[in-house]
Design an enzyme around this catalytic site. Structure first.
Site, PDB file in Angstrom:
ATOM      1  N   ARG A  85       0.802  -1.229   0.000  1.00 61.47           N
ATOM      2  CA  ARG A  85       0.000   0.000   0.000  1.00 61.47           C
ATOM      3  C   ARG A  85       0.837   1.283   0.000  1.00 61.47           C
ATOM      4  O   ARG A  85       0.306   2.373  -0.179  1.00 61.47           O
ATOM      5  CB  ARG A  85      -0.965   0.001   1.200  1.00 61.47           C
ATOM      6  CG  ARG A  85      -2.192  -0.837   0.957  1.00 61.47           C
ATOM      7  CD  ARG A  85      -3.052  -0.939   2.188  1.00 61.47           C
ATOM      8  NE  ARG A  85      -2.464  -1.842   3.182  1.00 61.47           N
ATOM      9  CZ  ARG A  85      -2.942  -2.005   4.404  1.00 61.47           C
ATOM     10  NH1 ARG A  85      -3.981  -1.317   4.815  1.00 61.47           N
ATOM     11  NH2 ARG A  85      -2.373  -2.855   5.234  1.00 61.47           N
TER      12      ARG A  85
ATOM     13  N   ASN B 252      -4.822  -6.905  19.328  1.00 56.21           N
ATOM     14  CA  ASN B 252      -3.427  -7.329  19.439  1.00 56.21           C
ATOM     15  C   ASN B 252      -2.550  -6.273  18.787  1.00 56.21           C
ATOM     16  O   ASN B 252      -2.735  -5.921  17.625  1.00 56.21           O
ATOM     17  CB  ASN B 252      -3.278  -8.683  18.717  1.00 56.21           C
ATOM     18  CG  ASN B 252      -1.822  -9.080  18.545  1.00 56.21           C
ATOM     19  OD1 ASN B 252      -0.970  -8.697  19.342  1.00 56.21           O
ATOM     20  ND2 ASN B 252      -1.556  -9.850  17.502  1.00 56.21           N
TER      21      ASN B 252
ATOM     22  N   LYS C  99      31.975  26.905  -0.653  1.00 54.41           N
ATOM     23  CA  LYS C  99      32.008  25.462  -0.925  1.00 54.41           C
ATOM     24  C   LYS C  99      33.403  24.944  -0.662  1.00 54.41           C
ATOM     25  O   LYS C  99      34.369  25.492  -1.199  1.00 54.41           O
ATOM     26  CB  LYS C  99      31.629  25.187  -2.383  1.00 54.41           C
ATOM     27  CG  LYS C  99      31.482  23.709  -2.671  1.00 54.41           C
ATOM     28  CD  LYS C  99      31.982  23.298  -4.035  1.00 54.41           C
ATOM     29  CE  LYS C  99      33.474  23.026  -4.030  1.00 54.41           C
ATOM     30  NZ  LYS C  99      33.997  22.532  -5.287  1.00 54.41           N
TER      31      LYS C  99
ATOM     32  N   GLY D  60       8.499  -3.850  12.436  1.00 55.40           N
ATOM     33  CA  GLY D  60       9.357  -2.800  11.888  1.00 55.40           C
ATOM     34  C   GLY D  60       8.599  -1.610  11.338  1.00 55.40           C
ATOM     35  O   GLY D  60       9.210  -0.658  10.846  1.00 55.40           O
TER      36      GLY D  60
ATOM     37  N   GLY E  43      -6.030  -8.293  14.981  1.00 55.90           N
ATOM     38  CA  GLY E  43      -6.337  -9.522  15.696  1.00 55.90           C
ATOM     39  C   GLY E  43      -7.054  -9.154  16.993  1.00 55.90           C
ATOM     40  O   GLY E  43      -6.698  -8.175  17.644  1.00 55.90           O
TER      41      GLY E  43
ATOM     42  N   ARG F 203      28.298  24.832   1.857  1.00 61.31           N
ATOM     43  CA  ARG F 203      28.089  23.433   1.479  1.00 61.31           C
ATOM     44  C   ARG F 203      29.399  22.675   1.311  1.00 61.31           C
ATOM     45  O   ARG F 203      30.469  23.288   1.209  1.00 61.31           O
ATOM     46  CB  ARG F 203      27.266  23.346   0.187  1.00 61.31           C
ATOM     47  CG  ARG F 203      27.945  23.993  -0.997  1.00 61.31           C
ATOM     48  CD  ARG F 203      27.052  23.985  -2.229  1.00 61.31           C
ATOM     49  NE  ARG F 203      27.726  24.670  -3.327  1.00 61.31           N
ATOM     50  CZ  ARG F 203      28.340  24.038  -4.327  1.00 61.31           C
ATOM     51  NH1 ARG F 203      28.355  22.731  -4.369  1.00 61.31           N
ATOM     52  NH2 ARG F 203      28.935  24.726  -5.268  1.00 61.31           N
TER      53      ARG F 203
HETATM   54  C1  UD1 Z   1      -0.570  -8.526  12.697  1.00 59.46           C
HETATM   55  C2  UD1 Z   1      -1.224  -9.515  13.680  1.00 59.46           C
HETATM   56  C3  UD1 Z   1      -2.508  -8.912  14.216  1.00 59.46           C
HETATM   57  C4  UD1 Z   1      -2.235  -7.574  14.847  1.00 59.46           C
HETATM   58  C5  UD1 Z   1      -1.513  -6.650  13.875  1.00 59.46           C
HETATM   59  C6  UD1 Z   1      -1.090  -5.375  14.570  1.00 59.46           C
HETATM   60  C7  UD1 Z   1      -0.614 -11.709  12.806  1.00 59.46           C
HETATM   61  C8  UD1 Z   1      -1.087 -12.927  12.104  1.00 59.46           C
HETATM   62  N1  UD1 Z   1      -1.501 -10.749  12.974  1.00 59.46           N
HETATM   63  O1  UD1 Z   1      -1.440  -8.420  11.583  1.00 59.46           O
HETATM   64  O2  UD1 Z   1      -3.089  -9.793  15.179  1.00 59.46           O
HETATM   65  O3  UD1 Z   1      -3.447  -6.980  15.287  1.00 59.46           O
HETATM   66  O4  UD1 Z   1      -0.343  -7.289  13.352  1.00 59.46           O
HETATM   67  O5  UD1 Z   1      -0.576  -4.456  13.651  1.00 59.46           O
HETATM   68  O6  UD1 Z   1       0.519 -11.692  13.222  1.00 59.46           O
HETATM   69  N2  UD1 Z   1       6.082  -9.871   8.399  1.00 59.46           N
HETATM   70  C9  UD1 Z   1       7.221 -10.567   8.127  1.00 59.46           C
HETATM   71  N3  UD1 Z   1       7.101 -11.755   7.475  1.00 59.46           N
HETATM   72  C10 UD1 Z   1       5.901 -12.258   7.098  1.00 59.46           C
HETATM   73  C11 UD1 Z   1       4.757 -11.522   7.388  1.00 59.46           C
HETATM   74  C12 UD1 Z   1       4.867 -10.330   8.039  1.00 59.46           C
HETATM   75  O7  UD1 Z   1       8.320 -10.155   8.467  1.00 59.46           O
HETATM   76  O8  UD1 Z   1       5.902 -13.358   6.515  1.00 59.46           O
HETATM   77  C13 UD1 Z   1       6.215  -8.575   9.087  1.00 59.46           C
HETATM   78  C14 UD1 Z   1       5.678  -7.422   8.279  1.00 59.46           C
HETATM   79  O9  UD1 Z   1       6.719  -6.819   7.505  1.00 59.46           O
HETATM   80  C15 UD1 Z   1       5.178  -6.468   9.354  1.00 59.46           C
HETATM   81  C16 UD1 Z   1       4.813  -7.399  10.508  1.00 59.46           C
HETATM   82  O10 UD1 Z   1       5.431  -8.626  10.250  1.00 59.46           O
HETATM   83  O11 UD1 Z   1       6.201  -5.585   9.799  1.00 59.46           O
HETATM   84  C17 UD1 Z   1       3.294  -7.586  10.650  1.00 59.46           C
HETATM   85  O12 UD1 Z   1       2.793  -8.200   9.484  1.00 59.46           O
HETATM   86  P1  UD1 Z   1       1.432  -7.754   8.821  1.00 59.46           P
HETATM   87  O13 UD1 Z   1       1.220  -8.540   7.599  1.00 59.46           O
HETATM   88  O14 UD1 Z   1       1.380  -6.279   8.720  1.00 59.46           O
HETATM   89  O15 UD1 Z   1       0.405  -8.260   9.926  1.00 59.46           O
HETATM   90  P2  UD1 Z   1      -1.042  -7.677  10.188  1.00 59.46           P
HETATM   91  O16 UD1 Z   1      -1.969  -8.175   9.157  1.00 59.46           O
HETATM   92  O17 UD1 Z   1      -0.977  -6.228  10.415  1.00 59.46           O
END
Ligand code: UD1
Ligand code: CA
Length: 458
Positions: free
Chosen positions: A17, A173, A355, A105, A143, A337
């Site tokens: 997005r 969550n 400069k 992150g 969640g 600069r």
């Molecule tokens: C997740 C939680 C949800 C919570 C929300 C809060 C899960 C299944 N759900 O959902 O309960 O309310 O965060 O913001 O965990 N990422 C990886 N590898 C992956 C998938 C994700 O590193 O395979 C990282 C993403 O870059 C991101 C973070 O994990 O920084 C969260 O992933 P995202 O897909 O945004 O989870 P949500 O759907 O927001």
């Protein structure tokens, strides 16, 4: 900071997005990449060798940020879910023991204190997991925290899998947890991709630990505003404003005056000393360090600048990768600069550009000048309109000016060139040859006055 705490930062996702070629966690807010914010917060609760960033999308670039901050990385080649992301680190994480905080992150407002409170809560309660939660008016997309009739946390149910009743739950969550590491790794294999998204959900660990008869607790975050997650550039701008607002407040509370603080843009890593005054719309970024009793005028732009005590940058000036010595002044409308350096009490005025130039202590160039690749001594007066011709079309050349030199207005100094101590250059000169100590150099045509001259036909 506790030495038994490990932090895992999930940062492998792409962030579609954002509509960007750059991975989401590399976008910047408050002058730092989003993932750097997570790392800075993590450093408040764990030593760098126990902090791991899970990288996937643009792994190399994200790894470079992690390494620059002195923390470690785990690679998740395919993004199969938040549970899978942690699993990818099994070989290094499972042996560490102690407490394991998992965070994300893309939530740059999370404070180190929040992670500390979470880790402390896990330690005190000896729960297998503590989930950081928040009550929000609209829980869509998050969640949901599912509790039993005694109020104990039983599970986290994702939006897609939630029943009507579960969707009405307002406690969400945060995506941030603290686990008892041993229990986590003992039970992690119970996670299955048996959900509508076919992902390995980290959230399933809560239900798994609860079903194993272990205690799972939840702790509500003090300020739900910290949970602002970045999914698009509107939220990125929102987080940027909040971070800069936090920074301005911190500076004001430490003794810096900021006029119209809502208009200034100050990066989080900037340092400013006591009794310095910052004008409206100033933009101060990078690793700028400003001493005490300095002034930064309205709309001034400073990037990686150093201002020693009492230095002043007047309105509409730009200073990048350059330094002003104590009580030096620049501007209004000055530009420094690429390694420009002004000595103590040196002054440059309007429309003066420096400069890669050193302007010695007490020297002045007050109007309309370009001084490039120059070494200028102390107490030199550089007249209005002076230009160093440092470029011959192929190479840059140096101009060296000694102490106490007087350069008359509108002089053209053709480099390479040396003007020794105490020398004078007559106004309007084109100087192409070295000027010895104390000499007067004139490089212009003598004025001719024709008294008998009359316009033809007049
Ligand atoms: C997740 C939680 C949800 C919570 C929300 C809060 C899960 C299944 N759900 O959902 O309960 O309310 O965060 O913001 O965990 N990422 C990886 N590898 C992956 C998938 C994700 O590193 O395979 C990282 C993403 O870059 C991101 C973070 O994990 O920084 C969260 O992933 P995202 O897909 O945004 O989870 P949500 O759907 O927001
Ligand atoms: Ca998210």
């Amino acid at each position: 900071m506790s030495s038994d705490v490990t932090v895992v930062i999930l940062a492998a996702g792409q962030g579609t997005r954002m509509k960007s070629r750059i991975a989401k966690v590399l976008h910047r807010a408050g002058g730092r990449a989003l993932v750097e914010h997570a790392i800075v917060a993590a450093l408040g609760v764990a030593p760098p060798e126990r902090i791991f960033v899970v990288v996937g999308h643009q792994a190399e670039a994200v790894r470079a940020v992690a390494e620059a901050a002195g923390v470690r990385t785990i690679e998740q080649k395919e993004q199969l879910g938040t549970g899978h992301a942690v699993l990818c680190g099994a070989s290094v994480l499972a042996d560490l023991g102690g407490r394991m905080v998992v965070t994300v992150g893309d939530c740059p407002l999370i404070r180190a204190e929040t992670l500390q409170v979470l880790a402390e809560r896990q330690y005190q309660s000896a729960a297998a997991a503590v989930v950081l939660t928040a009550d929000v008016p609209d829980s869509t997309g998050y969640g949901r925290i599912i509790r039993d009739h005694n109020g104990a946390v039983m599970a986290i149910i994702e939006q897609k899998a939630a029943s009507e009743a579960q969707r009405r739950v307002k406690e969400i969550n945060s995506g941030i947890y603290c686990f008892d590491s041993a229990e986590f790794w003992r039970h992690i294999r119970g996670i299955r991709p048996d959900n509508p998204a076919n992902e390995y959900y980290l959230t399933d660990m809560i239900g798994i630990l609860h079903a194993a008869g272990l205690r799972v607790a939840a702790t509500k975050i003090a300020d739900p505003g910290e949970l602002l997650g970045i999914n698009d550039r509107v939220q990125l701008a929102e987080a940027d404003c909040i971070l800069r607002d936090r920074k301005s407040r911190e500076l004001m509370l430490s003794g810096v005056t900021i006029e119209k603080p809502e208009t200034v843009t100050i990066d989080l890593d900037v340092k400013v000393g006591m009794d310095t005054i910052i004008g409206p719309f100033a933009r101060i970024t990078g690793n700028t360090v400003i001493g005490e009793d300095c002034r930064v005028g309205a709309c001034a732009i400073l990037h990686d600048a150093v201002l020693e005590d009492g230095a002043e940058v007047f309105a509409f000036s730009m200073v990048s990768s350059s330094k002003l010595g104590a009580n030096a002044h620049a501007g209004p409308y000055a530009r420094l600069r690429m390694g420009a350096e002004m000595g103590e009490n040196a002054h440059v005025g309007n429309f003066v550009e420096l400069k890669n130039t050193k302007l010695g202590a007490g020297s002045k160039s007050m109007h309309l000048a370009y001084l490039g690749d120059s070494q200028i001594g102390q107490k030199v007066n550089v007249g209005a309109g002076t230009i160093t011709c440092n470029y011959d079309g192929k190479k840059k050349h140096a101009t060296v000016i000694g102490d106490g030199v007087f350069v008359g207005s509108n002089s053209t100094l053709v480099a390479p060139l040396g003007i020794e101590d105490g020398a004078y250059v007559g106004a309007g000169s084109v100087i192409t040859e070295a000027v010895p100590e104390g000499a007067l150099a004139l490089g212009r045509a003598r004025q001719v006055v024709k008294t008998e001259w009359k316009r033809k036909g007049a």
